[in-house]
Design a protein around this motif. Sequence first.
Motif, mmCIF file in Angstrom:
data_model
loop_
_atom_site.group_PDB
_atom_site.id
_atom_site.type_symbol
_atom_site.label_atom_id
_atom_site.label_comp_id
_atom_site.label_asym_id
_atom_site.label_seq_id
_atom_site.Cartn_x
_atom_site.Cartn_y
_atom_site.Cartn_z
ATOM 1 N N MET A 68 0.839 -1.207 0.000
ATOM 2 C CA MET A 68 0.000 0.000 0.000
ATOM 3 C C MET A 68 0.872 1.253 0.000
ATOM 4 S SD MET A 68 -2.897 -0.924 2.840
ATOM 5 C CE MET A 68 -3.340 -2.612 3.166
ATOM 6 N N HIS A 69 1.981 1.179 0.753
ATOM 7 C CA HIS A 69 2.880 2.329 0.858
ATOM 8 C C HIS A 69 3.509 2.649 -0.505
ATOM 9 C CE1 HIS A 69 6.053 4.814 2.881
ATOM 10 N NE2 HIS A 69 6.715 4.458 1.801
ATOM 11 N N GLU A 70 4.058 1.628 -1.157
ATOM 12 C CA GLU A 70 4.779 1.875 -2.413
ATOM 13 C C GLU A 70 3.838 2.387 -3.502
ATOM 14 O OE1 GLU A 70 7.900 2.069 -2.425
ATOM 15 O OE2 GLU A 70 8.263 1.094 -0.497
ATOM 16 N N ALA A 72 1.229 4.044 -3.081
ATOM 17 C CA ALA A 72 0.805 5.406 -2.731
ATOM 18 C C ALA A 72 1.763 6.446 -3.319
ATOM 19 C CB ALA A 72 0.714 5.561 -1.221
ATOM 20 N N HIS A 73 3.080 6.146 -3.334
ATOM 21 C CA HIS A 73 4.034 7.089 -3.946
ATOM 22 C C HIS A 73 3.633 7.391 -5.391
ATOM 23 C CE1 HIS A 73 7.073 7.524 -0.861
ATOM 24 N NE2 HIS A 73 7.243 6.213 -0.731
ATOM 25 N N LEU A 74 3.191 6.338 -6.111
ATOM 26 C CA LEU A 74 2.877 6.502 -7.534
ATOM 27 C C LEU A 74 1.506 7.141 -7.738
ATOM 28 C CD1 LEU A 74 4.319 3.066 -8.638
ATOM 29 C CD2 LEU A 74 5.341 5.323 -8.978
ATOM 30 N N VAL A 96 13.481 14.341 0.979
ATOM 31 C CA VAL A 96 12.207 14.355 0.255
ATOM 32 C C VAL A 96 11.486 13.024 0.492
ATOM 33 C CG1 VAL A 96 11.145 14.420 -2.043
ATOM 34 C CG2 VAL A 96 13.019 15.986 -1.488
ATOM 35 N N ASN A 97 12.258 11.921 0.437
ATOM 36 C CA ASN A 97 11.690 10.592 0.648
ATOM 37 C C ASN A 97 11.018 10.491 2.030
ATOM 38 O OD1 ASN A 97 12.907 7.392 -0.543
ATOM 39 N ND2 ASN A 97 11.118 7.757 0.733
ATOM 40 N N ILE A 98 11.686 11.006 3.050
ATOM 41 C CA ILE A 98 11.116 10.943 4.403
ATOM 42 C C ILE A 98 9.832 11.770 4.482
ATOM 43 C CG2 ILE A 98 11.488 11.516 6.839
ATOM 44 C CD1 ILE A 98 14.444 10.948 6.426
ATOM 45 N N GLU A 100 7.797 12.452 2.087
ATOM 46 C CA GLU A 100 6.757 11.728 1.345
ATOM 47 C C GLU A 100 6.238 10.553 2.171
ATOM 48 O OE1 GLU A 100 8.431 12.602 -3.177
ATOM 49 O OE2 GLU A 100 9.035 10.797 -2.132
ATOM 50 N N ASP A 101 7.174 9.854 2.835
ATOM 51 C CA ASP A 101 6.754 8.733 3.681
ATOM 52 C C ASP A 101 5.845 9.212 4.817
ATOM 53 O OD1 ASP A 101 8.114 7.050 2.062
ATOM 54 O OD2 ASP A 101 9.738 6.592 3.452
ATOM 55 N N CYS A 102 6.134 10.405 5.357
ATOM 56 C CA CYS A 102 5.267 10.979 6.400
ATOM 57 C C CYS A 102 3.854 11.179 5.850
ATOM 58 C CB CYS A 102 5.821 12.322 6.885
ATOM 59 S SG CYS A 102 7.237 12.164 7.990
ATOM 60 N N GLY A 146 17.978 4.478 5.978
ATOM 61 C CA GLY A 146 18.190 3.256 5.232
ATOM 62 C C GLY A 146 17.158 2.996 4.156
ATOM 63 N N HIS A 147 15.927 3.421 4.405
ATOM 64 C CA HIS A 147 14.838 3.144 3.490
ATOM 65 C C HIS A 147 14.949 4.052 2.278
ATOM 66 C CE1 HIS A 147 11.050 1.419 2.487
ATOM 67 N NE2 HIS A 147 10.388 2.549 2.571
ATOM 68 N N ASP A 148 14.736 3.514 1.089
ATOM 69 C CA ASP A 148 14.789 4.338 -0.120
ATOM 70 C C ASP A 148 13.705 3.852 -1.059
ATOM 71 O OD1 ASP A 148 15.355 5.514 -2.609
ATOM 72 O OD2 ASP A 148 17.490 5.644 -2.146
ATOM 73 N N CYS A 149 12.706 4.666 -1.292
ATOM 74 C CA CYS A 149 11.544 4.233 -2.086
ATOM 75 C C CYS A 149 11.747 4.435 -3.575
ATOM 76 C CB CYS A 149 10.285 4.922 -1.584
ATOM 77 S SG CYS A 149 9.871 4.418 0.105
ATOM 78 N N GLY A 150 12.949 4.887 -3.988
ATOM 79 C CA GLY A 150 13.277 4.923 -5.405
ATOM 80 C C GLY A 150 12.803 6.159 -6.146
HETATM 81 ZN ZN LIG Z 1 8.226 5.381 0.888
#
Ligand SMILES: [Zn+2]
Length: 388
Positions: A68-70, A72-74, A96-98, A100-102, A146-150
């Motif tokens: 669901m998270h991934e 959502a980015h798209l 920016v990734n953090i 967006e994750d928030c 560490g997390h990188d959603c690409g």
């Molecule tokens: Zn993410």
Amino acid sequence: MALDRTKLLAARYRAAADRPYLASAMYSLTVVESGRVPTMGVDARWRCYVNPAFVAAHDVRELAGVWMHEVAHLLRDHHGRSARLPAALQRDARRVNIAEDCEINDDLLADGVPLPAGRVAPDDFGLPRGRLFEEYVAGVPPQPYGHDCGSGAHGAARPWELAGGSDAPGVGDVEAAALRRATAEAVRAHLRGRGTVPGGWRRWADTVLEPVVDWRRVLAGAVREAVAWASGAVDYTYLRPSRRTAAVRGAVLPSLRRPLPRVAVVVDTSGSMGDEELGAALAEVTGVLREVGVRGNRVSVLACDADVQAVSRVTAAADVALGGGGGTDMRVGIAAALAAPDRPQVVIVMTDGLTPWPAEPPAARLIAAVIGPADVPPWIETVRVPSP
Ligand SMILES: [Zn+2]
């Protein structure tokens, strides 16, 4: 380690069953196995890179949350939106990734979706819930993460990603737009069926499905109406049409018997605005003001950049230079406009909306031309200018 596809796809099945409005979008993702992606990540072609060790280390419930998270980015077009951030922030992909994750996790956690340990949320940084990532990014401290959603999230290509480009396999821009629309319709249908959808997804669906109106016509109408109102022409004399009527398509102007009002145009130059959209909105407003006879020293243009706490008067709309970066506070610009000795009766604000607003209506007619989807208090007359 080989990828446990059965487990990964069982997690997608579970996510789709639990949140049916996300099903079409999740099933449009192509799985690409990679030992180099830290966890799971996506690119702009809707390819989902998956680390086999990450799948092995988490249970199906948590992996369902990551699906669901991934996606959502798209769906939320994070890579498209991050390309409109100020250049200095665009280079800071992790931050920016953090942010967006928030924006995403806020909704997932409110919805009771379990996520793997290490997930971030606005609370972690003392930030308010329910905002867009553009509002979060300035409040996220730069840090290793560490997390990188690409690149599907932050827009920066990653070494594990396949070649991009418009002819690369995967979901293209047209199909992505259709998937966003279909998902937004599914959110509405889910709500009609008395299902629950977290606030962030509801607002997102509203933005996607907002009827496409000709914003130029709406903005021109709002400016004309405000000028007529402010000039005291409440006793609209339609009996004797104004000589200008013929020049104004589709609108009958009242004959104005009182002096024309003064108008201030306050422009957000913080740099999170698109040059083209701002230019188009400014041209529309100055054009309409000329048409109704408000010109010369009756119009003042103020450039507002909260970063440098500077509000400067420019002589012509064409002189407004976008620059700056970071935060915006249009309250500063509105206050400066109202403090001028030739106090305006109409204030037109142009902004991306990522700004605090006055707590109550100021002593002038206020119109906001807002570029993008940000929230604006309901008492402000708002015209939405779509961003590309
Ligand atoms: Zn993410």
